[in-house]
Scaffold this motif. Sequence first.
Motif, PDB file in Angstrom:
ATOM      1  N   ILE A  95       5.101   3.711   2.132  1.00  0.00           N
ATOM      2  CA  ILE A  95       4.758   2.364   1.664  1.00  0.00           C
ATOM      3  C   ILE A  95       4.621   1.429   2.864  1.00  0.00           C
ATOM      4  N   MET A  96       3.672   0.537   2.777  1.00  0.00           N
ATOM      5  CA  MET A  96       3.450  -0.481   3.793  1.00  0.00           C
ATOM      6  C   MET A  96       3.301  -1.836   3.114  1.00  0.00           C
ATOM      7  N   VAL A 127      -0.677   6.494  10.252  1.00  0.00           N
ATOM      8  CA  VAL A 127      -1.731   6.180  11.220  1.00  0.00           C
ATOM      9  C   VAL A 127      -2.098   4.694  11.134  1.00  0.00           C
ATOM     10  N   GLU A 128      -2.267   4.218   9.915  1.00  0.00           N
ATOM     11  CA  GLU A 128      -2.599   2.810   9.733  1.00  0.00           C
ATOM     12  C   GLU A 128      -1.506   1.915  10.313  1.00  0.00           C
ATOM     13  N   HIS A 137       6.035  -4.666   7.051  1.00  0.00           N
ATOM     14  CA  HIS A 137       7.030  -3.602   6.910  1.00  0.00           C
ATOM     15  C   HIS A 137       6.311  -2.281   6.669  1.00  0.00           C
ATOM     16  N   HIS A 138       6.932  -1.210   7.161  1.00  0.00           N
ATOM     17  CA  HIS A 138       6.400   0.132   6.927  1.00  0.00           C
ATOM     18  C   HIS A 138       7.572   1.067   6.696  1.00  0.00           C
ATOM     19  N   ASP A 139       7.571   1.753   5.578  1.00  0.00           N
ATOM     20  CA  ASP A 139       8.602   2.724   5.238  1.00  0.00           C
ATOM     21  C   ASP A 139       7.958   4.105   5.206  1.00  0.00           C
ATOM     22  N   LYS A 181       0.846  -1.179   0.000  1.00  0.00           N
ATOM     23  CA  LYS A 181       0.000   0.000   0.000  1.00  0.00           C
ATOM     24  C   LYS A 181       0.886   1.235   0.000  1.00  0.00           C
ATOM     25  N   GLN A 182       0.511   2.224  -0.764  1.00  0.00           N
ATOM     26  CA  GLN A 182       1.211   3.500  -0.768  1.00  0.00           C
ATOM     27  C   GLN A 182       0.181   4.617  -0.684  1.00  0.00           C
ATOM     28  N   SER A 183       0.414   5.559   0.197  1.00  0.00           N
ATOM     29  CA  SER A 183      -0.535   6.670   0.315  1.00  0.00           C
ATOM     30  C   SER A 183      -0.220   7.726  -0.733  1.00  0.00           C
TER      31      SER A 183
END
Length: 295
Positions: A60-61, A28-29, A53-55, A7-9
Amino acid sequence: PPTLILKQSVPYVEKYPSIPAPVGRLDVEAAFYRAAAESGADGVTSYLPEMLHHDPEERIMCLEDLGEGEDMTSAYGGGAEVFGPDHRSALLGWLAALHGINVEDGGDDDDVFSNTEMRVLNHEHIFDLPLRPGNGLNLDGFTEGLRDVASEYLDDENLRAKAAALGRIYLGKDPGGKRSVLLHGDFYPGSFLSSSDDGVKVIDPEFAFVGPAEFDLGVFVAHCCFCGAGPAEAEKSLSAYEADFDGSLALAFAGMELIRRLLGVAQLPLPAETSLATKEAWLKQGRDWIMAWDS
């Protein structure tokens, strides 16, 4: 190898690209998934995908892929088996467990759970725009005759004052509710996945924040109505939520959700044959619940 979800915001709302959205919502997510994992509450984590993973710099998640499940929005078309009493009870049990997580202990994610930018965006589309005279929305494009029906609500100053009061509680500007808890923030069938293998899962907590439990409960009740439950049945479903809450405030938030989904931008995938009379009944119920709340 198992498949993964990336996922990318992006700086807009996916369903409504013309509406800007804060890119920090993915933080937040990620904080939500961390809080759930660190709580050690199996009753919470078992309903969620695992965050791998969260960058934050790349926005990106990486999440566990939950497989072939579909969201529950088909229930708006009368799919009672998709969002029936068993699923509702399970989801409210999960919500009570989520609301029991302690996130106000000085941890690194305390600030992110204010989620101010997303709340301001959501506030406009829930508590302000749907009842704002001259908002420019083409309601007859959704259902012929809805514009005339809506005028009664847009002209109701008492209703608009109650909506404003609910909005202040939502933004944290006024106190409200029995408890301040970690909310999912968008607790409706579009955030629920149904799988024959794993049962129900909950996704997309980008609107999460620390606030009144009644907001999550109210949104849920409203969507029970949209999925075919009568008002009494929808209210009764809250008995599966085994924690303290203000029933009148929860129903006021439910009323606001009914109105904003009918008179606002964020329309639901209701069947094309949904009649004006049905929408009128939902609007009236929404107003009744809001006006019954002693603000």
